[in-house]
Structure formats: structure tokens, C-alpha cells
Design a protein around this motif. Sequence first.
Motif, PDB file in Angstrom:
ATOM      1  N   SER A   1      27.809 -18.125  -8.419  1.00 46.94           N
ATOM      2  CA  SER A   1      26.901 -17.071  -7.976  1.00 46.94           C
ATOM      3  C   SER A   1      25.579 -17.672  -7.537  1.00 46.94           C
ATOM      4  O   SER A   1      25.163 -18.731  -8.025  1.00 46.94           O
ATOM      5  CB  SER A   1      26.668 -16.047  -9.089  1.00 46.94           C
ATOM      6  N   THR A   2      24.923 -17.002  -6.616  1.00 50.68           N
ATOM      7  CA  THR A   2      23.639 -17.460  -6.106  1.00 50.68           C
ATOM      8  C   THR A   2      22.531 -17.094  -7.076  1.00 50.68           C
ATOM      9  O   THR A   2      22.487 -15.980  -7.607  1.00 50.68           O
ATOM     10  CB  THR A   2      23.339 -16.824  -4.736  1.00 50.68           C
TER      11      THR A   2
ATOM     12  N   ASP B   1      34.514 -15.628  -6.838  1.00 53.14           N
ATOM     13  CA  ASP B   1      35.267 -15.862  -8.069  1.00 53.14           C
ATOM     14  C   ASP B   1      36.564 -16.609  -7.750  1.00 53.14           C
ATOM     15  O   ASP B   1      37.016 -16.655  -6.603  1.00 53.14           O
ATOM     16  CB  ASP B   1      35.578 -14.535  -8.743  1.00 53.14           C
TER      17      ASP B   1
ATOM     18  N   ALA C   1      23.798  -9.087  -5.581  1.00 54.28           N
ATOM     19  CA  ALA C   1      24.758  -9.985  -6.227  1.00 54.28           C
ATOM     20  C   ALA C   1      25.546 -10.731  -5.160  1.00 54.28           C
ATOM     21  O   ALA C   1      26.117 -10.120  -4.251  1.00 54.28           O
ATOM     22  CB  ALA C   1      25.701  -9.190  -7.118  1.00 54.28           C
ATOM     23  N   ARG C   2      25.551 -12.049  -5.274  1.00 55.68           N
ATOM     24  CA  ARG C   2      26.322 -12.890  -4.345  1.00 55.68           C
ATOM     25  C   ARG C   2      27.164 -13.846  -5.180  1.00 55.68           C
ATOM     26  O   ARG C   2      26.625 -14.702  -5.863  1.00 55.68           O
ATOM     27  CB  ARG C   2      25.386 -13.680  -3.423  1.00 55.68           C
ATOM     28  N   GLU C   3      28.482 -13.683  -5.120  1.00 56.20           N
ATOM     29  CA  GLU C   3      29.323 -14.553  -5.924  1.00 56.20           C
ATOM     30  C   GLU C   3      30.707 -14.683  -5.285  1.00 56.20           C
ATOM     31  O   GLU C   3      31.131 -13.829  -4.504  1.00 56.20           O
ATOM     32  CB  GLU C   3      29.451 -14.040  -7.350  1.00 56.20           C
TER      33      GLU C   3
ATOM     34  N   CYS D   1      33.471 -18.704 -11.551  1.00 58.53           N
ATOM     35  CA  CYS D   1      32.790 -17.818 -10.611  1.00 58.53           C
ATOM     36  C   CYS D   1      31.466 -18.482 -10.270  1.00 58.53           C
ATOM     37  O   CYS D   1      30.699 -18.849 -11.169  1.00 58.53           O
ATOM     38  CB  CYS D   1      32.561 -16.444 -11.226  1.00 58.53           C
TER      39      CYS D   1
ATOM     40  N   LEU E   1      27.481 -16.693  -0.285  1.00 58.45           N
ATOM     41  CA  LEU E   1      26.506 -17.098  -1.302  1.00 58.45           C
ATOM     42  C   LEU E   1      25.125 -17.355  -0.707  1.00 58.45           C
ATOM     43  O   LEU E   1      24.160 -17.547  -1.447  1.00 58.45           O
ATOM     44  CB  LEU E   1      26.994 -18.368  -2.008  1.00 58.45           C
TER      45      LEU E   1
END
Length: 786
Positions: free
Chosen positions: A717-718, A729, A725-727, A715, A753
Motif C-alpha cells: 500500500s502507498t 493485494d 487507499a492505494r493498494e 498487500c 500505487l
Amino acid sequence: MSTDQITGTSTDGATDATPASAPLKEYRNAAGGWGSVKAVASILVQEHVTLNGSRILSQQNKPDGFACVSCSWAKPADPHLFEFCENGAKATAWEITNKRINADFFAAHTLSELRSWSGFELESRGRLTAPMRWDAATDRYVQTTWEHAFAGIAKELQAIDPNEAVFYASGRASLETSYMYALLARLYGTNNLPDSSNMCHESTSVGLPKSIGVPVGTVQLEDFTHTDCMLFFGHNTGTNAPRMLHQLQDARKRGAEIITFNPLKERGLVSFANPQSPLDMLTPSETQISTQYHQVKIGGDAAAIAGLCKLLIEWDDDAQRNGAPRVLDAAFIAEHTHGFEAFADAMRATSWEEIEEHSQLSRAALENAARVYAQANAAMVLYGMGITQHRNGVHNVQMLSNLLLLRGNIGRPGAGICPIRGHSNVQGQRTVGITEKPELAPLDKLKQLYGFEPPRDKGLTTVEACRGVLDGKVKAFIGLGGNFQVAIPDHHVMDPAWRRLRLTVQIATKLNRSHLLHGEVAYLLPCLGRIEIDRQAGGEQWVSVEDSTACVHGSHGLAEPAGDMLLSEPAIVAGIAKALLPRNPNVDWDAWVNDYALVREAIERTYPDQFKDFNQRFRQPGGFHRPLAACERKWNTESGKANFIVPDTLDEDADMPSRGPDVLRLMTTRGDSQFNTTVYGPDDRFRGVHGTRDVLLMHQDDMTRLGLAEGAAVCISTDSNDGIAREVDGMHVHAFDIPPGCVMGYYPECNRLIPLSHHAKSSQVPASKSIPVRLRKSAAVGQAAA
């Protein structure tokens, strides 16, 4: 998986079960060659246009044919037998496909269902054929008439303040359409005219005017025959502008040096086999393109350029002390530039520790590059979005200008700066008025010609338009082409906001995800493509486009239209204008649609210095160049000279929320079989990626340090501090030849992201080439295993 990702495709748009963790297969062949021939043949078969496509491709980028709808690289006056590249052929086949989307298709599918399809599946279903409106009761597009569509759009726009509407343009509309579209928006009362430049080369448009007084490049096609040194920064030429490889091959054969700075070794800048050369095709012959290849750290370009400048300045200092020939062009600097001493002092004071840390290049490597540049009689710099799409993108552009000014490499044959634009007329639409900046539009001239008071307030950029959608200040969005909602950052944040818009209008040739994220009232309006014959009352029409070298060309469609109900883009703009605006005796929309030559006459009246004798010149072989003051060493800057500009910092990560070994830099990029958000297939053969786009390419040392095995699911993520939350997966990591601390992922899959706030200073271009990210093992895969 994101709805814009592919795990494998077949020719009918269905998905295969190719594992996302399939190993990479190293591609060792040159760019071009039989690989390109096979790819072109494959796309023609896939779109069922083998015979017709071959006929039409023979006229692509020819003086009596059509300008490619893909990239905007220059079109020569004396073209090759086949003046198209692999990706240009894919774009053409994609547009002239015999597949169709009609009312029955939408009757069978709700928009909620279609949102679960991949971007590839949507576009591969073929051409749109009838005007549609969204029906809220059934969640479907239903067919409507053009008259009802224009009236409905006008009713909604008349009910809101003009500054609550956004008129967006992608980069492929003709000069004629672009002029009409910009005039429509300003007659309506707004300068909200963002375009795709806001997402790519706006850093150029902001940076170059302050440096050299023009917003575009100074290199022309003929300069390639005079240069003896080219420096490339942040561009994948073999995928994004492959026709340029002909000029690079010719330059290399006569001994010109080509020095490349890029995080990845892209095949087109390593070696090239010309598909039109019997020698290259029938023997192992290929041309080495780059004579030096420096894999700069993502975001380290400014530091690398500073190292080159520092060396030149210090070598020149030594030459003066020893009475040797000067390294810098002292006469040019004295006569034509301002700010040299401040810049020189800043470079002298910059330490090699700082340069090497931020660029991840050694002093010795930079000395090798600087030595070649110092010995060149005429040198040019060419760059892409690897320079512009950074927090310090504007300074990156200005640093490239600084490098050229040191040796007088602006305004003489074989020299200059060359931003390599993307979409086919993205530069041209700015030339004829599509801009959110009122100071760049000839408002007084428009007032004189059309008898109205143009709006003087600054309009919205792409980033500002997105913020306006989020906070409710934007209520209507009109899209002239493009795939706006997929191209922008922060997908998951932006998507729900589109449902709150009152009106969305999309003018398009094919269905994409942006058309499924609609407002309360929504219209989908199908238009003719540039490759199609445009029959109007005045006969078959020609249009015009501007390439990356500020050269204007004619374009004439050859294919039969995809449907009887399609209207041309000028006709659609005129239809909206007539329904929306009070009658203006100075604007005859119907006459303009009947004969586009009248639009070109209007463009010439508006921009007499740029478009003198427009109708007489635009169809000549090779087109005509717009005059650019910097090419004549005339500097339209505040100082009246070309300006050396000192960068604020060489640290791309100066405002990152955190640092550390687990924070990596992600760059998003396009694949081999892709143009902008359009994906023609899942393979990226030059990078050895097959059957998937759910991959991250990274250095083996980083994988080892983070405990990630080859093909491991992660995953990503930024690393941000705004609480959002920026991700993404389910991505799979693969070891690749990339600088340590760097990661590559595909665009647009990784756009979610990019925070909307993570953009270039001054230009607001999304900084998608340097995103701070972290990786962790995929929770989704672990849950599935459990």
C-alpha cells in the motif's frame, strides 16, 4: 488480481495456473547470446509469422527498410546484418501477427466482459481490422463506416469548447502524422497536446534547456567511437535499448570505462554475448560491460552525483594549492559557464554523511568512480527514467549536466549527455509541434502559413488532463496510439471518471484496456502499422522518425496490411480534420494524404533551420542530424552560457508524509518480455522471474525485519496522507540483490500505487521510480486459508 496482470500464458492467450509464488531462478548468462535467439524464434512461432517475420526482420532499421516500432535508439548508416534486438523483434512480430479482431469478435464479447481480461489476452488476439463505435444498448463495439465515424467525432467536438478536448499522442506516430495532428488540434482551437513524454522524459525537456539550452541529448552515434568513459544512471539497457550493447561492447574492447549507477544489477550492463558474433555464440566468450557497478539507493542518484562533483571540486582545490595540473576544465568553465562558484560552494558544504545516507554508497566507492571520470579525455553520461521519474527528476537531470560541465564534457567528440528515450518517435513528435507549451510551438509561423490565429493559452499535461477528467473540465479524449488509462497513475481513481467523458476516440492497431474504458460516445479506429505498406494515390509512402540522438530517418513498410478497411494515421487525422474544421485554402488535407512528401515540405517551411532539404536527406543511410546549438558550444539560455544549477535538496523523500523502517521505496519497472504497457509474456528471465508478474523483489534483511518468508503473499500500500487507499493485494515477495529499504515491482501492475499528485516538480512526470510504500501480510490469502 489486477486485470492487467498475468499468471502465466500460452500462445493462444489463455492463462496457465503457474503459481505466483514460484521461486526465482537466477539467470547467470550474459545478455544477448542464445537466450535472445531462442526468444526471437519463440515470438515468431507464437504469432504464426515464422517465414514472413524472418524476411521482414532482415530489413528492420535498415536504410531501405522500416524503423523499429519499439525503442528509439540510433540507427547506424552501416547497419549490422541483423539490426534488431530481441525486444524489437517481439514488437515486430506482435504487429505483423496473422491474428485478427473483426466485428464477429466484438459481437461475441461485451466490453464489460473484456474488462476482466488481462492486457496480454486483449493484445494477443491480434490486429484490429474495422472502424467501430460503442453501442450503449448492447455494451459492444459495432462496425461503422469511416464516414460515419468522422462525422460523429466532428459533431461531438463541435458541441464543446476546444479546451475541453484533449489530443493525446503516444510516441510511435511518424513525424508526418504528428505534424498533422498538432495542426489539427490548433486549428480546432486548443494546445491540449499532452504526449507520452509527459510520463517519462519531460524532466529532461524541462531540465536541460535551463542547463545547456537544448531539450534533448547532445550525444551522436559516432561519439561512441571517441569516448573513453561512460557513466550510466537509472537505465536497463539490456531490456530497453539492447541495440546499444553493440556500441558498448565495441567501446569496452578498445578500453573505454563504463561506470553504472543503478539499484539493480541489470544483465545487459553486466555482460553481453553478441548474437551476431560466431566467437561469442560458439564459445563461452562474453564482454564485461560495466567496469564499476554501484547499486545506488532508489532516489539516491542526486546524492551520488553530488559526491562525484564534490570530489572533483575538492581535488581541483588541492591541485591549485599545490601547483599541480587542474582537475576541472577551468578554461571551459570560465568561457562557457555561469554559476560555477555558487555550485562549487554548495558541493563543498555538502557533508559526506548526507551523501552516504541518501545514496547508500560509500565515499570510497564514489572516489573510485570520480577518479576514472577525472582521468577521461572525453566522457558521456547516459540515463533513463531511473533519473527522470522522481519528485526531483528535473534536478537529477541538471545534476548530471553539472557533472559534465565540470570537465567540459559538452560539445566535443566522445562527450555529452544522452537521455535514452523510449518509444520510437517520442522525441520527434515534440520536434514537430506536439506540445502543450505554446512557447515551444512556432505559433507565429503557423499563423503565417495557414492563415489562422493559433491558441496561445497553455495546454494540459498528462497529469493535468487526468485532473481535468476527474473534475469534469475535460469532456473529450482523442488518443493517437498508446494505452493511456493503463500507463497513468491512480488507476482505480481514474477508471470511473472515464465513463463520464462525453467522447473517447482511440486510434490503434491492437485492442488494449484503454479502449474498454469509454465515454458516452466512443470510437475505436484501426490504423496501419509502420511496418505495413502504405499505399496512397501518390504511390507507396515513406514516413520519417527521429531517434534518441536527434537523427531523422526514413521508414518504409514491407508487410501487407492487416485488413482492407485500415487507414493510415495521416488519413485518419485528415478525415477528422475535414469533418471537423471549416475549409482552409491553405491546408489541402487530401493532397497531404496522397503524398507525404508534401507534409515534409510543410514541416520544412515551418522549421526551416531544423529540416533543411528534408525530402532530399531523410532517406540517406544513417539519416540526418538536426542542428543542436549545445553541440557547437552555443548556449540558448537566459545567461547565454551553460548554467551550473544548485539543487534544492539531495533528499528524494523530503516531502514524504512519514518515515521509518517500515516505509520502503518502490520502483516500478518493465520486464524482459515487455515494451511500455505491452507485455509479450509473463517471464522476466534476466531477473529470474517466470510465469508471473505478481512479485515484489526486496532485500533479504528487509524481509527478515518485517517477518516475511520467501514467497510470502503480501498487500502493498502507498504511504500517503490524502485519504485515498492505494493498494495491490496478493503480491509475493522474493529476496533479491537490491539496496536495503528498496522494493521493485512491475509496471503497469503497480501504477495504482502512484498518487496522481506524486510527480516530478516542474515537469509533472509521475514519480514511479520512488513511491513510499508499506507491506503487510495478505489478507486475501489469510481469508482463503481460513
